[in-house]
Design a protein around this motif. Structure first.
Motif, PDB file in Angstrom:
ATOM      1  N   ALA A 186       0.853  -1.191   0.000  1.00 52.04           N
ATOM      2  CA  ALA A 186       0.000   0.000   0.000  1.00 52.04           C
ATOM      3  C   ALA A 186       0.884   1.235   0.000  1.00 52.04           C
ATOM      4  O   ALA A 186       2.066   1.171   0.338  1.00 52.04           O
ATOM      5  CB  ALA A 186      -0.922  -0.003   1.219  1.00 52.04           C
ATOM      6  N   HIS A 198      -8.954  10.590  -3.334  1.00 54.07           N
ATOM      7  CA  HIS A 198      -9.495   9.357  -2.756  1.00 54.07           C
ATOM      8  C   HIS A 198      -9.092   8.116  -3.543  1.00 54.07           C
ATOM      9  O   HIS A 198      -9.504   7.010  -3.189  1.00 54.07           O
ATOM     10  CB  HIS A 198     -11.021   9.445  -2.676  1.00 54.07           C
ATOM     11  N   ALA A 199      -8.332   8.281  -4.595  1.00 54.46           N
ATOM     12  CA  ALA A 199      -7.861   7.141  -5.388  1.00 54.46           C
ATOM     13  C   ALA A 199      -6.472   7.469  -5.921  1.00 54.46           C
ATOM     14  O   ALA A 199      -6.094   8.649  -6.025  1.00 54.46           O
ATOM     15  CB  ALA A 199      -8.823   6.841  -6.533  1.00 54.46           C
ATOM     16  N   LEU A 200      -5.734   6.432  -6.232  1.00 52.41           N
ATOM     17  CA  LEU A 200      -4.383   6.602  -6.759  1.00 52.41           C
ATOM     18  C   LEU A 200      -4.227   5.701  -7.969  1.00 52.41           C
ATOM     19  O   LEU A 200      -4.206   4.475  -7.853  1.00 52.41           O
ATOM     20  CB  LEU A 200      -3.341   6.251  -5.685  1.00 52.41           C
ATOM     21  N   THR A 263       1.097  -3.750   3.342  1.00 49.27           N
ATOM     22  CA  THR A 263      -0.213  -3.222   3.704  1.00 49.27           C
ATOM     23  C   THR A 263      -0.473  -3.279   5.209  1.00 49.27           C
ATOM     24  O   THR A 263      -1.023  -2.333   5.792  1.00 49.27           O
ATOM     25  CB  THR A 263      -1.315  -3.987   2.953  1.00 49.27           C
ATOM     26  N   ARG A 277      -2.285   9.195   5.197  1.00 52.10           N
ATOM     27  CA  ARG A 277      -3.371   8.440   4.568  1.00 52.10           C
ATOM     28  C   ARG A 277      -2.780   7.258   3.824  1.00 52.10           C
ATOM     29  O   ARG A 277      -1.602   7.245   3.480  1.00 52.10           O
ATOM     30  CB  ARG A 277      -4.167   9.322   3.604  1.00 52.10           C
ATOM     31  N   LEU A 279      -3.556   4.268   0.616  1.00 52.77           N
ATOM     32  CA  LEU A 279      -4.325   3.745  -0.506  1.00 52.77           C
ATOM     33  C   LEU A 279      -3.589   2.524  -1.063  1.00 52.77           C
ATOM     34  O   LEU A 279      -2.359   2.415  -0.918  1.00 52.77           O
ATOM     35  CB  LEU A 279      -4.486   4.798  -1.604  1.00 52.77           C
TER      36      LEU A 279
END
Length: 356
Positions: A186, A198-200, A263, A277, A279
């Motif tokens: 991650a 909110h996304a990568l 992760t 944060r 993702l």
């Protein structure tokens, strides 16, 4: 002149005494339990004459018939009843205790175990291990040491290290390994990152600046991650490299860099730090096979078996397996190496496509 038979009888008893062994004790236990010579011989895979000879030796040694024929089978004498529990205890020592080592009672034990893992590994393993030990083995102490590849196998062999925990390569002949779980990767980044929402996407990932953490000299599988990112994004996108995983998240705060971590570790760090944060990593990376490793010298040691079982019970997922590292078990680790190599090559193709 009449020669006394006493010396001859004494010699016969000495011969019998010298010949009484574990096999004769097994015969005694089987006859005592089954009350039948034929069934005892079948269970022990002996001929009836061989079983009768063992019984004769025991009778002569202990100067007692031990078992007498009755309508209900071979009835033990009072002497045999007195011997039965002692014989069972002797067989238990031979069959169990000598095979598994001295019994280890964790609730009353007072000893230290040395575990070798990375700093992020300690963050994952240590809290739950300490909590479990505090309740179930309050006298047990845990010591963690940092991994150095050339020293791990030697440490296991010498007893300086009890267990190695982490995504390490095969440590050589004589080392057992057991898979605990498989982890993905991650991305960790500042909560105020100017470009990541909110996304990568993969395109975004390749365009960002990256912080690479390394574990030099350890041989840890995570080191492949840095090479894959450098090959995919280009070395110019690697803004900084640091030789420790645990300090890396704190370097991210207030920066626009991206850090790729296992992760499990990334999630724990993001939960503990409101300024970060997490993702999923969009770059295909080889999964981490997290294992515990121990030396064959302690494979049957009760204390080592206890801590291995504790680690397995606390951290293993379904389908975990154990192998022993020998020349033949190279095939158990080669697919992972080939997979990693394929990912490195794939990252190079991604970079070429991006530059085109």
């Amino acid at each position: 002149m009449k020669v006394s038979s006493l010396p001859r009888r004494a010699a016969m008893r000495n011969e019998a005494r010298a010949s009484v062994n574990i096999q004769q004790l097994r015969c005694f236990e089987a006859i005592f339990r089954l009350r039948n010579l034929t069934r005892a011989a079948l269970e022990l895979e002996l001929t009836q004459p061989a079983l009768s000879k063992s019984l004769a030796l025991l009778r002569d040694e202990y100067q007692d018939p031990l078992f007498v024929r009755t309508p209900k089978g071979m009835a033990p004498t009072p002497k045999a009843h007195a011997m039965a529990e002692l014989v069972r205890a002797a067989l238990h020592i031979v069959d169990v205790d000598l095979r598994t080592g001295t019994r280890f009672l964790p609730e009353g034990a007072s000893r230290s175990f040395t575990l070798c893992c990375s700093d992020l590994g300690a963050l994952h393993f240590l809290p739950r291990l300490l909590a479990h030990v505090r309740v179930h083995a309050p006298g047990v102490r845990l010591r963690f040491v940092q991994p150095v590849q050339q020293d791990m196998a030697l440490g296991l062999a010498s007893g300086e290290i009890d267990l190695v925990l982490g995504a390490y390569p095969d440590l050589g002949a004589g080392i057992y390994q057991q898979r605990l779980f498989t982890d993905s990767h991650a991305c960790l980044f500042s909560a105020g990152h100017p470009r990541i929402g909110h996304a990568l996407s993969l395109a975004q990932f390749l365009a960002e600046s990256h912080l690479i953490a390394t574990m030099p000299g350890s041989g840890h599988h995570y080191n492949i991650v840095g090479r894959c990112i450098g090959d995919a994004c280009g070395t110019e996108r690697v803004a900084a490299q640091v030789p420790t995983l645990l300090a890396s998240p704190f370097i991210l705060e207030g920066s626009d860099m991206v850090l790729t971590l296992p992760t499990v570790s990334a999630r724990r760090l993001a939960q503990a730090n409101q300024g970060l944060r997490m993702l999923p990593c969009p770059l295909a990376l080889p999964p981490l096979e997290v294992r515990q490793h121990w030396h064959e010298r302690v494979h049957h040691d009760a204390a080592n078996a206890w801590i291995r079982q504790m680690v397995f019970d606390l951290f293993a997922d379904a389908g975990s397996a154990m192998t022993r590292s020998t020349a033949r078990t190279e095939r158990t680790v080669l697919p992972l190496k080939r997979n990693a190599q394929a990912m490195v090559e794939g990252a190079g193709h991604l970079r070429a496509a991006r530059e085109a």
